[in-house]
Design a protein around this motif. Structure first.
Motif, PDB file in Angstrom:
ATOM      1  N   UNK A 177       5.711   7.624  -6.888  1.00  0.00           N
ATOM      2  CA  UNK A 177       6.931   7.928  -7.650  1.00  0.00           C
ATOM      3  C   UNK A 177       7.269   9.418  -7.520  1.00  0.00           C
ATOM      4  N   UNK A 178       6.224  10.255  -7.676  1.00  0.00           N
ATOM      5  CA  UNK A 178       6.448  11.710  -7.585  1.00  0.00           C
ATOM      6  C   UNK A 178       6.900  12.095  -6.175  1.00  0.00           C
ATOM      7  N   UNK A 179       6.248  11.522  -5.164  1.00  0.00           N
ATOM      8  CA  UNK A 179       6.626  11.849  -3.778  1.00  0.00           C
ATOM      9  C   UNK A 179       8.079  11.447  -3.526  1.00  0.00           C
ATOM     10  N   UNK A 180       8.446  10.273  -3.984  1.00  0.00           N
ATOM     11  CA  UNK A 180       9.806   9.775  -3.783  1.00  0.00           C
ATOM     12  C   UNK A 180      10.817  10.669  -4.509  1.00  0.00           C
ATOM     13  N   UNK A 216      10.265  -0.892  -5.290  1.00  0.00           N
ATOM     14  CA  UNK A 216      10.466  -0.477  -6.680  1.00  0.00           C
ATOM     15  C   UNK A 216       9.349  -0.991  -7.572  1.00  0.00           C
ATOM     16  N   UNK A 217       8.787  -2.152  -7.207  1.00  0.00           N
ATOM     17  CA  UNK A 217       7.631  -2.673  -7.923  1.00  0.00           C
ATOM     18  C   UNK A 217       6.445  -1.715  -7.743  1.00  0.00           C
ATOM     19  N   UNK A 218       6.282  -1.233  -6.502  1.00  0.00           N
ATOM     20  CA  UNK A 218       5.201  -0.275  -6.220  1.00  0.00           C
ATOM     21  C   UNK A 218       5.423   1.029  -7.007  1.00  0.00           C
ATOM     22  N   UNK A 219       6.674   1.483  -7.016  1.00  0.00           N
ATOM     23  CA  UNK A 219       7.005   2.734  -7.727  1.00  0.00           C
ATOM     24  C   UNK A 219       6.701   2.649  -9.222  1.00  0.00           C
ATOM     25  N   UNK A 220       6.840   1.432  -9.758  1.00  0.00           N
ATOM     26  CA  UNK A 220       6.672   1.253 -11.203  1.00  0.00           C
ATOM     27  C   UNK A 220       5.238   1.529 -11.652  1.00  0.00           C
ATOM     28  N   UNK A 221       4.269   1.274 -10.761  1.00  0.00           N
ATOM     29  CA  UNK A 221       2.881   1.500 -11.199  1.00  0.00           C
ATOM     30  C   UNK A 221       2.171   2.635 -10.463  1.00  0.00           C
ATOM     31  N   UNK A 222       2.697   3.064  -9.295  1.00  0.00           N
ATOM     32  CA  UNK A 222       2.006   4.125  -8.546  1.00  0.00           C
ATOM     33  C   UNK A 222       2.681   5.467  -8.823  1.00  0.00           C
ATOM     34  N   UNK A 223       2.041   6.249  -9.675  1.00  0.00           N
ATOM     35  CA  UNK A 223       2.659   7.521 -10.089  1.00  0.00           C
ATOM     36  C   UNK A 223       2.792   8.494  -8.916  1.00  0.00           C
ATOM     37  N   UNK A 239       1.268  12.795   5.692  1.00  0.00           N
ATOM     38  CA  UNK A 239       0.846  12.171   4.448  1.00  0.00           C
ATOM     39  C   UNK A 239       0.798  13.223   3.347  1.00  0.00           C
ATOM     40  N   UNK A 240       1.396  12.922   2.209  1.00  0.00           N
ATOM     41  CA  UNK A 240       1.455  13.926   1.141  1.00  0.00           C
ATOM     42  C   UNK A 240       0.070  14.318   0.644  1.00  0.00           C
ATOM     43  N   UNK A 241      -0.118  15.608   0.513  1.00  0.00           N
ATOM     44  CA  UNK A 241      -1.359  16.106  -0.097  1.00  0.00           C
ATOM     45  C   UNK A 241      -1.065  16.622  -1.503  1.00  0.00           C
ATOM     46  N   UNK A 242       0.143  17.177  -1.656  1.00  0.00           N
ATOM     47  CA  UNK A 242       0.530  17.782  -2.934  1.00  0.00           C
ATOM     48  C   UNK A 242       1.411  16.797  -3.684  1.00  0.00           C
ATOM     49  N   UNK A 243       0.885  16.212  -4.763  1.00  0.00           N
ATOM     50  CA  UNK A 243       1.679  15.217  -5.477  1.00  0.00           C
ATOM     51  C   UNK A 243       1.974  15.629  -6.918  1.00  0.00           C
ATOM     52  N   UNK A 244       1.863  16.921  -7.197  1.00  0.00           N
ATOM     53  CA  UNK A 244       2.213  17.381  -8.547  1.00  0.00           C
ATOM     54  C   UNK A 244       3.722  17.257  -8.747  1.00  0.00           C
ATOM     55  N   UNK A 245       4.106  16.878  -9.941  1.00  0.00           N
ATOM     56  CA  UNK A 245       5.539  16.714 -10.228  1.00  0.00           C
ATOM     57  C   UNK A 245       6.209  18.085 -10.301  1.00  0.00           C
ATOM     58  N   UNK A 251       0.857  -1.200   0.000  1.00  0.00           N
ATOM     59  CA  UNK A 251       0.000   0.000   0.000  1.00  0.00           C
ATOM     60  C   UNK A 251       0.889   1.244   0.000  1.00  0.00           C
ATOM     61  N   UNK A 252       0.282   2.378  -0.392  1.00  0.00           N
ATOM     62  CA  UNK A 252       1.044   3.639  -0.409  1.00  0.00           C
ATOM     63  C   UNK A 252       1.562   3.989   0.992  1.00  0.00           C
ATOM     64  N   UNK A 253       0.759   3.711   2.027  1.00  0.00           N
ATOM     65  CA  UNK A 253       1.199   4.049   3.394  1.00  0.00           C
ATOM     66  C   UNK A 253       2.421   3.212   3.789  1.00  0.00           C
ATOM     67  N   UNK A 254       2.461   1.963   3.311  1.00  0.00           N
ATOM     68  CA  UNK A 254       3.632   1.110   3.594  1.00  0.00           C
ATOM     69  C   UNK A 254       4.858   1.643   2.848  1.00  0.00           C
TER      70      UNK A 254
END
Lengths: 85, 209
Positions: free
Chosen positions: A37-40, A27-34, B117-123, A2-5
């Motif tokens: 990916x952006x947060x990371x 990395x598997x999660x990053x591959x499909x959860x945009x 928890x992130x609220x802003x996820x714009x690239x 999950x995203x929280x994990x």
């Protein structure tokens, strides 16, 4: 995963201290959860921007002044005797 | 995505010899240690106190305190970690004096986990820092980190700006390793969230990015 994990392990992931299996799951999660990916990616950029920012550099003239004040006070303490040092 | 690179520390091989000489009264050896770490102590102090004069005082007070207490330095941690511990305490004392109305503690639990928890996820733009002049960027970064609670920004500065390890940060701040990791995650996410307001991709009038 999950995203929280993912978020829970983000710091360990960015610091490169995860075991291979957990890293692969992330990395598997990053591959499909945009969103993750952006947060990371933007968290990594945040760290790099601060690290490279040179905020609060100590100006050379102030540096010299502070150092000579420290050294002269240390020398004064030394003269007082070892119990004071 | 690769892990972030840690800032490489200066070699410390001769450091114990300098500390030993300083313990024996060699002020020149101590001056070498001052030269090695004064910039770091100033940066940490200014991040915590948010005040230039206080940071100057912290540099002097921390090094003098270290000199006076060299006998207590056992060499179990690096000299730098020991010095940082003294400097952080001096800086927190300054902060408490300036803001007596607010409890300033490294132990404070300011918000719950959900608040991070992130609220802003714009690239972001590919090179977000290039959208601003050096002075503007400095202002944005300073104001953003100043908005964090002292306990968060102290952990962030030691870990991510100064490059101390998690263990060294825990040692310097007298916190547990899980406490350092929890504060670091929240500090990183809160900074990211706040910087997103300035750095996210802008969409032009014709819809192109």
């Amino acid at each position: 995963m999950k995203c929280s994990e993912f978020l829970h392990d983000l710091t360990n992931y960015l610091d490169g201290v995860l075991d291979d299996r957990t890293k692969a799951e992330l990395e598997d999660h990053l591959a499909w959860c945009h969103n993750c990916y952006v947060v990371c990616d933007t968290t990594k950029k945040t760290i790099e921007i601060y690290r490279d920012s040179q905020l609060y550099e100590l100006p050379e003239d102030l540096r010299t002044r502070l150092r000579s004040a420290i050294v002269s006070k240390c020398q004064a303490k030394k003269k007082v005797g070892p119990q004071e040092v | 995505m690769t892990a972030i690179q840690q800032r490489v520390s200066e070699p410390v091989s001769d450091e114990l010899a300098l500390v030993q000489a300083a313990k024996g009264g060699d002020v020149g050896a101590f001056e070498e240690l001052v030269k090695r770490y004064d910039r770091n102590v100033f940066r940490i102090a200014q991040h915590i106190t948010q005040n230039r004069e206080d940071a100057e005082d912290v540099v002097q007070d921390a090094f003098l305190k270290a000199y006076s207490n060299l006998g207590q330095f056992q060499g179990q941690s690096k000299f730098y970690t020991w010095l940082v511990r003294i400097a952080v305490n001096e800086a927190l004392m300054k902060l408490r004096r300036r803001r007596p109305e607010r409890m300033v503690s490294l132990d404070e639990e300011v918000k719950t986990e959900e608040d991070s928890l992130p609220r802003e996820v714009a690239d972001w733009s590919p090179n977000p820092e290039q959208q601003y002049t050096q002075a503007e960027l400095r202002d944005i970064l300073t104001r953003t980190i100043q908005g964090l609670p002292p306990s968060f920004r102290t952990v962030f500065v030691l870990r991510d700006v100064e490059g101390l390890s998690t263990e060294e940060t825990a040692d310097a701040l007298d916190l547990s390793i899980p406490a350092v990791k929890s504060r670091l995650l929240r500090a990183r996410l809160q900074l990211r969230e706040r910087l997103s307001r300035y750095f996210q991709k802008r969409v032009s009038g014709d819809g192109k990015q």
